[in-house]
Motif scaffolding. Structure first.
Motif, PDB file in Angstrom:
ATOM      1  N   UNK A   1       0.823  -1.208   0.000  1.00 48.68           N
ATOM      2  CA  UNK A   1       0.000   0.000   0.000  1.00 48.68           C
ATOM      3  C   UNK A   1       0.860   1.261   0.000  1.00 48.68           C
ATOM      4  N   UNK A   2       1.852   1.311   0.905  1.00 51.60           N
ATOM      5  CA  UNK A   2       2.637   2.537   0.995  1.00 51.60           C
ATOM      6  C   UNK A   2       3.627   2.640  -0.164  1.00 51.60           C
TER       7      UNK A   2
ATOM      8  N   UNK B   1      -1.250   5.521   3.614  1.00 50.17           N
ATOM      9  CA  UNK B   1      -1.642   4.626   2.512  1.00 50.17           C
ATOM     10  C   UNK B   1      -2.910   3.820   2.785  1.00 50.17           C
ATOM     11  N   UNK B   2      -3.723   4.247   3.764  1.00 45.49           N
ATOM     12  CA  UNK B   2      -4.938   3.469   4.030  1.00 45.49           C
ATOM     13  C   UNK B   2      -5.843   3.431   2.806  1.00 45.49           C
ATOM     14  N   UNK B   3      -6.446   2.274   2.582  1.00 47.87           N
ATOM     15  CA  UNK B   3      -7.290   2.117   1.395  1.00 47.87           C
ATOM     16  C   UNK B   3      -8.684   1.628   1.785  1.00 47.87           C
TER      17      UNK B   3
ATOM     18  N   UNK C   1      -3.666  12.990   5.371  1.00 46.97           N
ATOM     19  CA  UNK C   1      -4.328  12.793   4.086  1.00 46.97           C
ATOM     20  C   UNK C   1      -4.269  11.319   3.710  1.00 46.97           C
ATOM     21  N   UNK C   2      -5.374  10.807   3.225  1.00 54.64           N
ATOM     22  CA  UNK C   2      -5.427   9.386   2.840  1.00 54.64           C
ATOM     23  C   UNK C   2      -6.002   9.287   1.428  1.00 54.64           C
TER      24      UNK C   2
ATOM     25  N   UNK D   1      -9.694   3.368  -2.972  1.00 55.42           N
ATOM     26  CA  UNK D   1      -9.113   2.357  -3.859  1.00 55.42           C
ATOM     27  C   UNK D   1      -9.080   1.008  -3.139  1.00 55.42           C
ATOM     28  N   UNK D   2      -9.391  -0.057  -3.857  1.00 56.76           N
ATOM     29  CA  UNK D   2      -9.386  -1.390  -3.259  1.00 56.76           C
ATOM     30  C   UNK D   2      -7.970  -1.953  -3.143  1.00 56.76           C
TER      31      UNK D   2
END
Lengths: 446, 446
Positions: free
Chosen positions: B28-29, B118-120, B156-157, B162-163
């Protein structure tokens, strides 16, 4: 002490009064009836059971009815049975609608204080999860309430905090039988999937998941109480039917704006009623508040237009425009508008909402909305123009144009409601003048 | 066009500015960093990556760090690495706290405009479901926001819509590698269960369940914005530390009451901070608003007392009472109270908040709260009484009694703040009198 009596102590309390009890013959409603029996017997509540035979499952349905009749006779509770004719529809939604129709009828006849239904905690959690995966938003996630009034019927759900298993265990302990429902409609299929797969998966994560979901639904209901009230107030103050004063809503916080728009949508007539607004559509509609011009399509062939100060909800043109009406010498009704004819007041009028003309001048005219080919000879000018150009000059927003009542003779426009007059004889006050007045909202002039 | 560039077009837009990017080395990150590279390269954003090595997984942790160093060097992004010393704590919560500590430090040093994480969408849905089953209520169900400021750090995320699978697919397509996290802490265990069992069960019911849950969280966040603001305003106006003007809150709707009480609880000091209020405890606390007398126990040895107009939050007695203070000739501070000594104003004072006494009369006295054995000789009466009886006569609520500052000589009480005076020489205005004044709130007198 019977097991159902112990159950009763944890249920939402029912005040003394007159009640209908929904009785399907399934475990939940049978248990509900049993928990209410002591109150019925000592006269604290006057109750009648209501069973609706939807006839959806042939002899099974009839056996359910028979079971309810025997149960009520044995326990001494009056029972009314309705037989629904669903005209071939087999879905759960049609069945529910039919059922509520009967409940409503009986409710009035019985002068009931409430209708008691057997929904329990598992029903509530299942509903919550189905709505969550459908994206219902907070308004939908409040699910059912223990005590709510829907279209003048007060619905009580005293078992909403009791688990399904507790209900069955209590009946089993008391030796009371019930009917199992073998229904397998689409809705029931989805609900069964939630019950058999999703709830156990949630309970594997937290044993008290069902209880927690029910509490959450209750807290969301409390949030909705506040935000819905704020939205309803704004809607009352700023909506005139399908025309919303967008400027007043724009400054409101997102949660309130969203609710205003959803309520506005839901209020707009039977045609739209069938088409619920999805979360994405609500979002798109809300976004129209932040622009000054724009249009989006909505379910059921409707669309919303943002123009200047207003947000306007429109159905397809044919549904929208009232039938043309012949001009009458006294009063003509045209959709939401009235055109009246009264005595002269000694001045020509402003040409916009009032105009004095010689008596009989509009005879043979009709009142209608615009058509292709319409022309106007604007009052005080020479020559004829396309109505389209005339309206553009006067900065009348496009979405309003199909809505403006006109007094026309054939293709010639003589009066444009709220905007101006066409070829009208100069007023001299001598030809037995009458005063024509438009009544109704003219948001296109604001 | 790289796959991560296509991803970027659907992400929450990041404005030009200075940013920190949280980089664990996981997919993710890494994807987050890749989507930001074009902006970093053309100078639209100035960014530094931050990696925190918690050392929780031995050489694996060191390999993660090495991976991040190589990635950032290859892509030309400055990187700061912190090494956390968790002192044996291995839980996800301690790791997160440590991580945010470093972020905060770096945020200030870098003069950052934001910290990009990077949370999704899957993270969001998992968090929602974990909180739902824990009964977090609407306040908790808003989960994470795309843009929020927490304790002066703007987070900010941009990938929140996004999956997870899209992120991995994009990296695979671009040929960018990442590190898999083998963590199996308790929290991760629960999250894995949600990811591997619950989400698939939800998607079997509705394909777009994750998307719908994310939208729901967003709508709940919007609801909270309105209701939290209302609650914060009420709290500012009606709370003085641990004393709440209950009467003003009682009339508010449930949703607002609940939030006022939760915010009040959360504001009350570091000891309580560790103990979150459960939904059931919140409900019990809210119920205290509807009575005029009552007490409930709360987490961390605290309790709440309802008395007359007030709701009072108390910790255990020892934590609560300030240390006794010797009476000083000028000003004495005792907890939230001050006792000042000033010149005479030519009258004896009301005995409640002001009292004139001969200069030096209180020398050797101390200011403290009540103790067993305390007695008072009420001003103007003969004989000595138990302080307990004296306070009862004056209708001082029990929950306040441990809180009232007293001026005492040994076991003899000479002044009871806000209430009255004990054995004080009759004032004659000739003995060089001084004026003693209490400063501070005395809700027990209201």
């Amino acid at each position: 002490m019977r097991a159902t009596d112990r159950l009763r102590e944890r249920m939402y309390p029912i005040k003394a009064g007159r009640y209908l009890i929904g009785l399907s013959g399934g475990a939940d409603s049978v248990a509900l009836l049993m928990t209410l029996l002591p109150d019925i017997r000592d006269g604290r509540i006057a109750a009648e059971a209501v069973h609706v035979n939807h006839g959806l499952r042939g002899t099974e349905s009839d056996d359910d009815e028979k079971f309810c009749r025997e149960l009520c006779e044995r326990e001494g509770v009056p029972l009314t049975v309705y037989r629904a004719d669903l005209q071939g529809k087999t879905d759960e939604d049609s069945a529910r609608k039919a059922r509520y129709g009967f409940f409503r009828e009986k409710y009035k006849a019985f002068k009931a204080d409430g209708l008691i239904l057997a929904h329990h905690a598992d029903d509530q959690a299942e509903t919550f999860l189905m709505r969550l995966t459908r994206g219902a938003g907070p308004e939908g996630l409040e699910c059912m309430r223990e005590d709510e009034t829907v279209e003048d019927i007060r619905i009580l759900r005293p078992m909403l905090r009791i688990r399904r298993e507790e209900i069955r265990a209590a009946l089993t302990e008391d030796g009371t039988g019930w009917r199992e429902d073998s229904t397998n409609t689409d809705t029931a299929y989805l609900r069964n999937k939630v019950r058999q797969e999703l709830i156990p998966a949630l309970e594997a994560i937290s044993e008290s998941a069902v209880d927690k979901i029910c509490r959450t639904a209750g807290m969301i209901a409390a949030d909705n109480d506040v935000l819905d009230a704020a939205a309803e107030k704004l809607l009352r103050e700023n909506a005139k039917g399908s025309i919303l004063n967008a400027a007043a809503i724009t400054a409101e916080p997102e949660a309130v704006r969203r609710r205003v728009l959803r309520k506005w949508w839901n209020a707009e007539g039977p045609v739209l009623e069938e088409h619920a607004l999805s979360a994405a559509q609500t979002e798109a509609l809300t976004a129209l508040l932040d622009v000054t011009k724009g249009k989006i399509n909505l379910p059921g062939g409707a669309y919303a237009v943002r123009t200047g100060k207003h947000l306007i909800l429109r159905r397809s043109e044919k549904e929208e425009a009232p039938e043309p009406a012949a001009f009458s010498g006294k009063e003509t009704v045209f959709g939401d508008y009235r055109i009246t004819v009264g005595p002269s007041e000694g001045n020509p009028g402003d040409g916009k909402r009032t105009q004095e003309v010689p008596d009989g001048f509009f005879e043979g005219c009709e009142i209608r909305t615009r058509r292709p080919g319409d022309r106007i000879r604007p009052f005080g000018s020479t020559g004829s123009r396309k109505l389209q150009d005339y309206l553009t000059d006067r900065r009348i927003g496009e979405p309003f144009r199909d809505q403006i009542p006109l007094i026309c003779r054939g293709n010639e426009v003589l009066l444009v409601c709220g905007v101006g007059a066409g070829n009208i004889p100069r007023w001299n006050g001598e030809d037995h003048p009458v005063r024509i007045t438009w009544h109704g909202e003219t948001p296109w002039t604001e």
